[in-house]
Design a protein around this motif. Sequence first.
Motif, PDB file in Angstrom:
ATOM      1  N   ALA A 248      63.545 -39.783  45.547  1.00 54.18           N
ATOM      2  CA  ALA A 248      62.178 -39.904  44.572  1.00 54.18           C
ATOM      3  C   ALA A 248      62.311 -38.928  44.203  1.00 54.18           C
ATOM      4  CB  ALA A 248      60.617 -40.104  45.611  1.00 54.18           C
ATOM      5  N   GLU A 249      62.054 -38.680  42.085  1.00 53.01           N
ATOM      6  CA  GLU A 249      61.114 -36.993  41.809  1.00 53.01           C
ATOM      7  C   GLU A 249      59.717 -37.457  42.157  1.00 53.01           C
ATOM      8  OE1 GLU A 249      62.039 -37.481  37.758  1.00 53.01           O
ATOM      9  OE2 GLU A 249      61.849 -36.013  37.620  1.00 53.01           O
ATOM     10  N   LEU A 250      59.876 -35.488  42.172  1.00 53.36           N
ATOM     11  CA  LEU A 250      58.592 -34.600  41.447  1.00 53.36           C
ATOM     12  C   LEU A 250      58.349 -35.281  41.045  1.00 53.36           C
ATOM     13  CD1 LEU A 250      58.906 -32.018  44.647  1.00 53.36           C
ATOM     14  CD2 LEU A 250      57.023 -33.962  45.136  1.00 53.36           C
ATOM     15  N   ILE A 251      57.280 -35.409  40.177  1.00 55.81           N
ATOM     16  CA  ILE A 251      56.872 -35.448  38.903  1.00 55.81           C
ATOM     17  C   ILE A 251      55.846 -33.769  38.496  1.00 55.81           C
ATOM     18  CG2 ILE A 251      57.885 -36.929  37.995  1.00 55.81           C
ATOM     19  CD1 ILE A 251      55.526 -38.669  37.520  1.00 55.81           C
ATOM     20  N   GLY A 252      54.512 -33.623  39.021  1.00 51.58           N
ATOM     21  CA  GLY A 252      53.885 -33.657  39.190  1.00 51.58           C
ATOM     22  C   GLY A 252      52.991 -32.585  40.179  1.00 51.58           C
ATOM     23  N   PHE A 253      52.028 -31.018  39.476  1.00 52.82           N
ATOM     24  CA  PHE A 253      51.652 -31.048  40.868  1.00 52.82           C
ATOM     25  C   PHE A 253      50.231 -30.701  40.158  1.00 52.82           C
ATOM     26  CE2 PHE A 253      50.434 -26.929  43.819  1.00 52.82           C
ATOM     27  CZ  PHE A 253      50.411 -27.658  45.277  1.00 52.82           C
ATOM     28  N   ALA A 254      49.446 -29.957  41.111  1.00 52.14           N
ATOM     29  CA  ALA A 254      48.006 -29.502  40.606  1.00 52.14           C
ATOM     30  C   ALA A 254      47.638 -29.003  42.092  1.00 52.14           C
ATOM     31  CB  ALA A 254      47.292 -30.690  39.811  1.00 52.14           C
ATOM     32  N   MET A 255      46.469 -27.778  41.401  1.00 51.76           N
ATOM     33  CA  MET A 255      45.726 -27.297  42.883  1.00 51.76           C
ATOM     34  C   MET A 255      44.221 -27.279  42.206  1.00 51.76           C
ATOM     35  SD  MET A 255      47.906 -24.956  44.467  1.00 51.76           S
ATOM     36  CE  MET A 255      49.035 -24.044  43.187  1.00 51.76           C
ATOM     37  N   THR A 256      43.190 -27.309  43.085  1.00 50.01           N
ATOM     38  CA  THR A 256      41.693 -26.650  42.168  1.00 50.01           C
ATOM     39  C   THR A 256      40.938 -27.216  43.455  1.00 50.01           C
ATOM     40  OG1 THR A 256      41.028 -28.862  42.679  1.00 50.01           O
ATOM     41  CG2 THR A 256      41.703 -27.783  40.098  1.00 50.01           C
ATOM     42  N   SER A 257      39.836 -25.334  43.282  1.00 54.65           N
ATOM     43  CA  SER A 257      39.434 -25.075  43.997  1.00 54.65           C
ATOM     44  C   SER A 257      38.091 -25.482  43.440  1.00 54.65           C
ATOM     45  CB  SER A 257      38.708 -23.907  44.302  1.00 54.65           C
ATOM     46  OG  SER A 257      40.186 -23.454  44.727  1.00 54.65           O
ATOM     47  N   ASP A 258      37.002 -26.394  45.120  1.00 56.91           N
ATOM     48  CA  ASP A 258      35.409 -26.147  44.578  1.00 56.91           C
ATOM     49  C   ASP A 258      34.665 -25.829  44.237  1.00 56.91           C
ATOM     50  OD1 ASP A 258      36.647 -29.206  44.890  1.00 56.91           O
ATOM     51  OD2 ASP A 258      35.647 -28.999  47.273  1.00 56.91           O
ATOM     52  N   ALA A 259      34.829 -24.214  44.522  1.00 55.63           N
ATOM     53  CA  ALA A 259      33.725 -23.158  44.505  1.00 55.63           C
ATOM     54  C   ALA A 259      32.209 -23.633  44.898  1.00 55.63           C
ATOM     55  CB  ALA A 259      34.187 -22.378  43.165  1.00 55.63           C
ATOM     56  N   SER A 260      32.214 -24.442  46.284  1.00 55.48           N
ATOM     57  CA  SER A 260      31.315 -24.797  46.695  1.00 55.48           C
ATOM     58  C   SER A 260      30.472 -25.035  47.923  1.00 55.48           C
ATOM     59  CB  SER A 260      30.671 -26.381  45.929  1.00 55.48           C
ATOM     60  OG  SER A 260      31.077 -26.941  46.306  1.00 55.48           O
ATOM     61  N   ASP A 261      31.466 -25.365  49.148  1.00 58.63           N
ATOM     62  CA  ASP A 261      30.930 -25.419  49.930  1.00 58.63           C
ATOM     63  C   ASP A 261      31.919 -25.207  51.649  1.00 58.63           C
ATOM     64  OD1 ASP A 261      27.963 -26.685  51.622  1.00 58.63           O
ATOM     65  OD2 ASP A 261      29.775 -26.891  52.910  1.00 58.63           O
ATOM     66  N   ILE A 262      31.816 -24.828  52.519  1.00 59.96           N
ATOM     67  CA  ILE A 262      32.904 -24.883  53.487  1.00 59.96           C
ATOM     68  C   ILE A 262      33.000 -26.430  53.595  1.00 59.96           C
ATOM     69  CG2 ILE A 262      31.641 -23.888  55.441  1.00 59.96           C
ATOM     70  CD1 ILE A 262      34.196 -22.438  53.645  1.00 59.96           C
ATOM     71  N   VAL A 263      32.025 -26.675  54.000  1.00 57.71           N
ATOM     72  CA  VAL A 263      32.936 -28.003  55.006  1.00 57.71           C
ATOM     73  C   VAL A 263      32.546 -29.461  53.559  1.00 57.71           C
ATOM     74  CG1 VAL A 263      33.001 -27.316  56.988  1.00 57.71           C
ATOM     75  CG2 VAL A 263      30.728 -27.835  55.896  1.00 57.71           C
ATOM     76  N   MET A 264      31.399 -29.464  52.768  1.00 53.36           N
ATOM     77  CA  MET A 264      32.000 -30.761  51.636  1.00 53.36           C
ATOM     78  C   MET A 264      31.998 -31.057  50.993  1.00 53.36           C
ATOM     79  SD  MET A 264      28.892 -32.152  53.300  1.00 53.36           S
ATOM     80  CE  MET A 264      28.642 -32.885  52.754  1.00 53.36           C
ATOM     81  N   PRO A 265      32.435 -31.906  50.977  1.00 56.95           N
ATOM     82  CA  PRO A 265      33.657 -32.076  49.657  1.00 56.95           C
ATOM     83  C   PRO A 265      32.923 -32.047  48.418  1.00 56.95           C
ATOM     84  CG  PRO A 265      33.410 -33.905  50.838  1.00 56.95           C
ATOM     85  CD  PRO A 265      32.131 -33.289  51.388  1.00 56.95           C
ATOM     86  N   SER A 266      33.564 -31.666  47.261  1.00 61.97           N
ATOM     87  CA  SER A 266      33.332 -32.336  46.017  1.00 61.97           C
ATOM     88  C   SER A 266      34.015 -32.658  44.808  1.00 61.97           C
ATOM     89  CB  SER A 266      32.960 -30.662  44.928  1.00 61.97           C
ATOM     90  OG  SER A 266      33.561 -30.711  44.032  1.00 61.97           O
ATOM     91  N   GLN A 267      32.943 -33.535  44.236  1.00 59.94           N
ATOM     92  CA  GLN A 267      34.029 -35.210  43.948  1.00 59.94           C
ATOM     93  C   GLN A 267      34.684 -34.435  42.756  1.00 59.94           C
ATOM     94  OE1 GLN A 267      30.810 -38.406  42.361  1.00 59.94           O
ATOM     95  NE2 GLN A 267      32.155 -38.638  40.892  1.00 59.94           N
ATOM     96  N   LYS A 268      33.759 -33.272  41.753  1.00 60.77           N
ATOM     97  CA  LYS A 268      34.303 -32.871  40.853  1.00 60.77           C
ATOM     98  C   LYS A 268      35.560 -32.355  41.061  1.00 60.77           C
ATOM     99  CE  LYS A 268      32.191 -29.452  37.184  1.00 60.77           C
ATOM    100  NZ  LYS A 268      32.371 -28.393  38.097  1.00 60.77           N
ATOM    101  N   GLY A 269      35.513 -31.579  42.194  1.00 59.74           N
ATOM    102  CA  GLY A 269      36.892 -30.593  42.654  1.00 59.74           C
ATOM    103  C   GLY A 269      38.332 -31.558  42.985  1.00 59.74           C
ATOM    104  N   ALA A 270      37.499 -32.604  43.812  1.00 55.91           N
ATOM    105  CA  ALA A 270      38.736 -33.672  43.501  1.00 55.91           C
ATOM    106  C   ALA A 270      39.279 -34.097  42.935  1.00 55.91           C
ATOM    107  CB  ALA A 270      38.407 -34.503  44.448  1.00 55.91           C
ATOM    108  N   ALA A 271      38.698 -34.929  41.734  1.00 57.83           N
ATOM    109  CA  ALA A 271      38.920 -35.761  40.293  1.00 57.83           C
ATOM    110  C   ALA A 271      39.570 -34.794  39.652  1.00 57.83           C
ATOM    111  CB  ALA A 271      37.878 -35.901  39.420  1.00 57.83           C
ATOM    112  N   SER A 272      38.787 -33.268  39.288  1.00 57.67           N
ATOM    113  CA  SER A 272      39.258 -32.644  38.466  1.00 57.67           C
ATOM    114  C   SER A 272      41.122 -32.641  39.344  1.00 57.67           C
ATOM    115  CB  SER A 272      39.331 -31.380  38.421  1.00 57.67           C
ATOM    116  OG  SER A 272      39.973 -30.374  38.636  1.00 57.67           O
ATOM    117  N   ALA A 273      41.271 -32.209  40.690  1.00 54.49           N
ATOM    118  CA  ALA A 273      42.696 -31.979  41.013  1.00 54.49           C
ATOM    119  C   ALA A 273      43.295 -33.142  40.816  1.00 54.49           C
ATOM    120  CB  ALA A 273      42.917 -31.821  42.221  1.00 54.49           C
ATOM    121  N   ILE A 274      43.205 -34.310  40.664  1.00 58.07           N
ATOM    122  CA  ILE A 274      43.781 -35.700  40.801  1.00 58.07           C
ATOM    123  C   ILE A 274      44.289 -36.083  38.844  1.00 58.07           C
ATOM    124  CG2 ILE A 274      43.793 -38.200  40.524  1.00 58.07           C
ATOM    125  CD1 ILE A 274      41.905 -37.993  42.668  1.00 58.07           C
ATOM    126  N   ARG A 275      43.639 -35.280  38.056  1.00 65.80           N
ATOM    127  CA  ARG A 275      43.212 -35.936  36.747  1.00 65.80           C
ATOM    128  C   ARG A 275      44.733 -34.483  35.819  1.00 65.80           C
ATOM    129  NH1 ARG A 275      38.182 -35.995  35.558  1.00 65.80           N
ATOM    130  NH2 ARG A 275      38.106 -33.611  35.980  1.00 65.80           N
TER     131      ARG A 275
END
Lengths: 402, 86
Positions: A248-275
């Motif tokens: 397969a070919e790798l075509i993209g990669f992204a990293m983001t940080s929620d900067a909000s909570d040490i255990v609770m996930p953030s929709q905004k941070g996850a969505a931004s990484a996918i986008r």
Amino acid sequence: MRRVVITGQGTINALGKDVKSTLGAMSNGACGIDTLEFANVDRLNVSIGGQIKDYRAEDHFSRQEIGLYDPFTQFALIAAKEAIAQSGLEFPEELATHTGVILGTAGGGLTTQDENYRSVYEDGKNRVHPFVVPRLMNNAAASHISMIYGLNGPSFTVASACASSNHAMGQAYHMIRSGMSEVMITGGSESMLCFGGIKAWEGLRVMSKDGCRPFCATRNGMVQGEGAAVFVFEDYEHAKARGADILAELIGFAMTSDASDIVMPSQKGAASAIRRALRDANVSPEDVGYINAHGTATAANDRTECAAIREALGAAADTVMVSSTKAMHGHLIGGTGGVELLATIAAVKDGMIAPTINHSIADPECNLDVVPNTARQQKINVAITNAFAFGGLNAVLALRKV
Amino acid sequence: MSVEDKIIAIVAEQAFLEPSDVSPSSTLEELGVDSMALVECIFSIEEEFDIQVPFNANDPKASSFDISSIKSIVTAVEDLIAAQKA
């Protein structure tokens, strides 16, 4: 920027001791989660996990090697051997100079720590084995791979909890893409299934006692796994020139940080990484055929991840296939992105869409096509794989069929 | 100290309040006890009374351990002490 392809893959995990058996188990919707077997397991409230059964270190390594290799290193070496053999690569001096090893792990040599703390605290011993430090250090697995194959390029270990493997593979991808390396050995490894490893997780009260059921209305927590998956990433021109089989070919990669909570996930941070991963890959949401979800089966992750996928993909979220293979192999923590990349590669390469098993009742808060219980055969071109770690660290990789 | 006094002390500490600010009818929500503070409260209760509390943070309401108010927690802890120390 150079194109980057995958030319080798290897693994050992609860579903199988190599890639073929692991993918076979995934396509059958098999479950590798079972009763845990190790010292003091009777003192745990959580007694299930994706443990590699019938594993004997002596089948793979000499007595001297076992003295130096924590299980997380053993798993990484077994996976690397399979991946490098498949790639057909040898490493003469010029290539070795431009080949490195970047692995992810969260706990590193946790079993070594567990056993030796027990020895000095519980058994009252005042002397430990001379190799405790080289066994437990988080970079041990990456270093042993570099030594065995004589790889002199950049090698190190990435620790970002449950996103460690994806962050590691993202670094490897960037190094080849930028021209810093020709080939990278990358992936992740974890061996947290020991008394201390599970006891610590029990404290957080997010573990299930009866099974891993991602996206299911009956889900009640995560289940841990163990093992490794390692890949050979290679410059496309280099792979093509030597006539390598490209997975397969790798075509993209992204990293983001929620900067909000040490255990609770953030929709905004996850969505931004996918986008951002899609933007980096230069594909639109409609192009994505499959998402290997983080899908931990905790109440919070699955709800948040589904909302993030909707936010990032818009209307395309109605048709994209999304599955969490953790229901089969468990959550390998720092190694999980590696095993999940196997499923992501199989989706673009063979059209094998691994299912989300143990799914019985749809959750309105997870209203995506979660490929319940049964694998599908469907040709797709682009897939992404999500990892969202405690601490709010998100890493998403995008692949394309070659 | 009674079971109720001990539980009020535990919750008050997690909520950064004085015990006098916590009454049996208080709910955890009113006191500002979030999900992480709740897990710490459960841990402190288990340590204080040497009991096992059935509690899964994925679905706090599903367990038989009723956390709807201080009073309900006291009753649940008394029941667990009776059952587990019997």
